[in-house]
Enzyme design. Structure first.
Site, mmCIF file in Angstrom:
data_model
loop_
_atom_site.group_PDB
_atom_site.id
_atom_site.type_symbol
_atom_site.label_atom_id
_atom_site.label_comp_id
_atom_site.label_asym_id
_atom_site.label_seq_id
_atom_site.Cartn_x
_atom_site.Cartn_y
_atom_site.Cartn_z
ATOM 1 N N TYR A 150 38.888 40.166 49.139
ATOM 2 C CA TYR A 150 38.108 39.871 47.915
ATOM 3 C C TYR A 150 37.220 38.645 48.117
ATOM 4 O O TYR A 150 36.051 38.633 47.717
ATOM 5 C CB TYR A 150 39.110 39.657 46.780
ATOM 6 C CG TYR A 150 38.539 39.450 45.399
ATOM 7 C CD1 TYR A 150 38.100 40.529 44.641
ATOM 8 C CD2 TYR A 150 38.492 38.186 44.827
ATOM 9 C CE1 TYR A 150 37.612 40.350 43.352
ATOM 10 C CE2 TYR A 150 38.019 37.986 43.544
ATOM 11 C CZ TYR A 150 37.581 39.070 42.806
ATOM 12 O OH TYR A 150 37.108 38.878 41.520
ATOM 13 N N LYS A 154 33.226 38.601 47.832
ATOM 14 C CA LYS A 154 32.541 37.771 46.825
ATOM 15 C C LYS A 154 31.620 36.755 47.485
ATOM 16 O O LYS A 154 30.582 36.382 46.911
ATOM 17 C CB LYS A 154 33.570 37.085 45.924
ATOM 18 C CG LYS A 154 34.329 38.052 45.000
ATOM 19 C CD LYS A 154 33.404 38.950 44.230
ATOM 20 C CE LYS A 154 34.041 39.554 42.984
ATOM 21 N NZ LYS A 154 33.139 40.545 42.333
HETATM 22 P P1 NAP Z 1 38.463 44.794 35.196
HETATM 23 O O1 NAP Z 1 38.924 44.516 33.812
HETATM 24 O O2 NAP Z 1 39.446 45.263 36.212
HETATM 25 O O3 NAP Z 1 37.252 45.857 35.100
HETATM 26 C C1 NAP Z 1 36.623 46.327 36.257
HETATM 27 C C2 NAP Z 1 35.948 47.646 35.938
HETATM 28 O O4 NAP Z 1 35.308 48.123 37.145
HETATM 29 C C3 NAP Z 1 36.953 48.734 35.504
HETATM 30 O O5 NAP Z 1 36.466 49.406 34.360
HETATM 31 C C4 NAP Z 1 36.991 49.643 36.733
HETATM 32 O O6 NAP Z 1 37.243 51.000 36.425
HETATM 33 C C5 NAP Z 1 35.579 49.505 37.259
HETATM 34 N N1 NAP Z 1 35.490 49.976 38.640
HETATM 35 C C6 NAP Z 1 36.367 49.753 39.660
HETATM 36 N N2 NAP Z 1 35.965 50.377 40.766
HETATM 37 C C7 NAP Z 1 34.795 51.008 40.470
HETATM 38 C C8 NAP Z 1 33.902 51.827 41.205
HETATM 39 N N3 NAP Z 1 34.122 52.127 42.498
HETATM 40 N N4 NAP Z 1 32.807 52.312 40.579
HETATM 41 C C9 NAP Z 1 32.582 52.037 39.274
HETATM 42 N N5 NAP Z 1 33.385 51.266 38.522
HETATM 43 C C10 NAP Z 1 34.490 50.752 39.107
HETATM 44 O O7 NAP Z 1 37.744 43.532 35.845
HETATM 45 P P2 NAP Z 1 37.071 42.211 35.193
HETATM 46 O O8 NAP Z 1 38.108 41.159 35.168
HETATM 47 O O9 NAP Z 1 36.322 42.573 33.968
HETATM 48 O O10 NAP Z 1 36.070 41.824 36.380
HETATM 49 C C11 NAP Z 1 34.699 42.243 36.408
HETATM 50 C C12 NAP Z 1 34.018 41.626 37.619
HETATM 51 O O11 NAP Z 1 34.147 40.199 37.568
HETATM 52 C C13 NAP Z 1 34.635 42.049 38.954
HETATM 53 O O12 NAP Z 1 33.610 42.155 39.936
HETATM 54 C C14 NAP Z 1 35.557 40.905 39.283
HETATM 55 O O13 NAP Z 1 35.799 40.811 40.669
HETATM 56 C C15 NAP Z 1 34.764 39.729 38.746
HETATM 57 N N6 NAP Z 1 35.579 38.548 38.460
HETATM 58 C C16 NAP Z 1 36.598 38.583 37.539
HETATM 59 C C17 NAP Z 1 37.351 37.436 37.303
HETATM 60 C C18 NAP Z 1 38.495 37.388 36.301
HETATM 61 O O14 NAP Z 1 39.159 36.340 36.213
HETATM 62 N N7 NAP Z 1 38.750 38.447 35.542
HETATM 63 C C19 NAP Z 1 37.063 36.259 37.997
HETATM 64 C C20 NAP Z 1 36.037 36.256 38.925
HETATM 65 C C21 NAP Z 1 35.290 37.406 39.137
HETATM 66 P P3 NAP Z 1 38.748 51.580 36.362
HETATM 67 O O15 NAP Z 1 39.337 51.010 35.138
HETATM 68 O O16 NAP Z 1 38.568 53.068 36.271
HETATM 69 O O17 NAP Z 1 39.437 51.118 37.628
#
Ligand code: NAP
Length: 249
Positions: A150, A154
């Protein structure tokens, strides 16, 4: 001005909040996620609020699915000129236990996905002479135990962002990255479960380490993405904005 935006991984979490925010900013939004019916909930919420949205099922790591999704967004909402590469997965493990499939899947969704989506959408942006690309990086790009895959993805997104900014700037297209810290979503909930810590305790522990004294919410990230997508941000490109409740980077 009304534009067409594509937000990937927008069925829930940060992507859903970003899709709603861009709709509130006046844009039509293509809500892309693996499962079209789950993306439909975000699209329905936007339409219930008076906005325009379409739900599109696509795996961002699949080139044919990406081409079809971008074509459908263009047909149904107009040429997409805003792209938010947000779709993401976690496959955490310490290096010595990390399977090759866990490395490959994480790189495929975050990095290959952002590459494929950006390559497909830039054609519309170049035609329009205007565009915005925002990639979701992370504080993990700076290194994080158990996240070799990851963190590499990133950090890679930051290099992709700067290169897109250099290549596409002459066409009126900016590219920037938002690097969230700890945000309360299903992703961090899953991390707490994996570590065997109750989510509330996990949140409280994280908040103690954050200068503003709280964890982030999806809307905190959506606000930063909204800025990069705005008309007024046209001279801001190739930047990485850490949105983490304190200094990072
Ligand atoms: P999340 O709640 O897990 O949501 C991610 C979404 O992406 C889910 O709806 C998932 O679908 C979808 N997804 C996964 N694989 C995919 C694919 N191959 N094609 C299309 N859609 C796909 O994550 P989040 O926390 O909102 O994070 C969103 C972004 O911010 C990510 O890039 C994450 O790495 C980044 N981020 C998050 C955090 C944090 O603390 N939450 C911190 C830093 C960065 P499914 O539900 O069907 O799997």
């Amino acid at each position: 001005m009304t534009r067409t935006a594509i937000v990937t991984g927008a069925a829930r979490g940060i992507g859903a909040a970003t899709a709603r925010r861009l709709a509130a900013d006046g844009h039509a939004v293509a809500v892309v996620d693996l499962d079209e019916s789950q993306a439909g909930a975000t699209a329905a919420a936007i339409e219930a609020g008076g906005g325009r949205a379409v739900a599109i099922g696509a795996d961002v790591s699949d080139a044919d699915a990406v081409a079809a999704a971008v074509a459908r967004a263009a047909d149904e909402l107009g040429a997409p000129t805003i792209l938010v590469n947000n779709a993401g997965i976690l496959r955490d493990n310490l290096l010595f236990k990390m399977a090759e499939a866990d490395w490959d899947q994480v790189i495929a969704v975050h990095l290959r996905g952002a590459f494929l989506m950006s390559r497909a959408v830039q054609a519309h942006q170049v035609d329009a002479g205007w565009g915005r690309i925002v990639n979701l990086s992370s504080t993990s790009a700076l290194g994080n135990r158990g996240q070799a895959n990851y963190a590499a993805a990133k950090a890679g997104l930051q290099g992709l962002t700067k290169t897109l900014a250099i290549e596409l700037g002459r066409y009126g297209v900016t590219a920037n990255a938002v690097a969230p810290g700890f945000i309360e979503t299903d992703m961090t909930r899953a991390t707490a479960e994996r570590m065997g810590v109750p989510f509330e305790a996990f949140l409280a522990g994280a908040a103690k380490e954050i200068p503003v004294g709280r964890v982030g919410q999806p809307d905190d990230i959506a606000a930063a993405v909204s800025f990069f997508c705005s008309e007024g941000a046209g001279f801001v490109s190739g930047q990485v904005l850490y949105v983490a409740g304190g200094p990072r980077g």
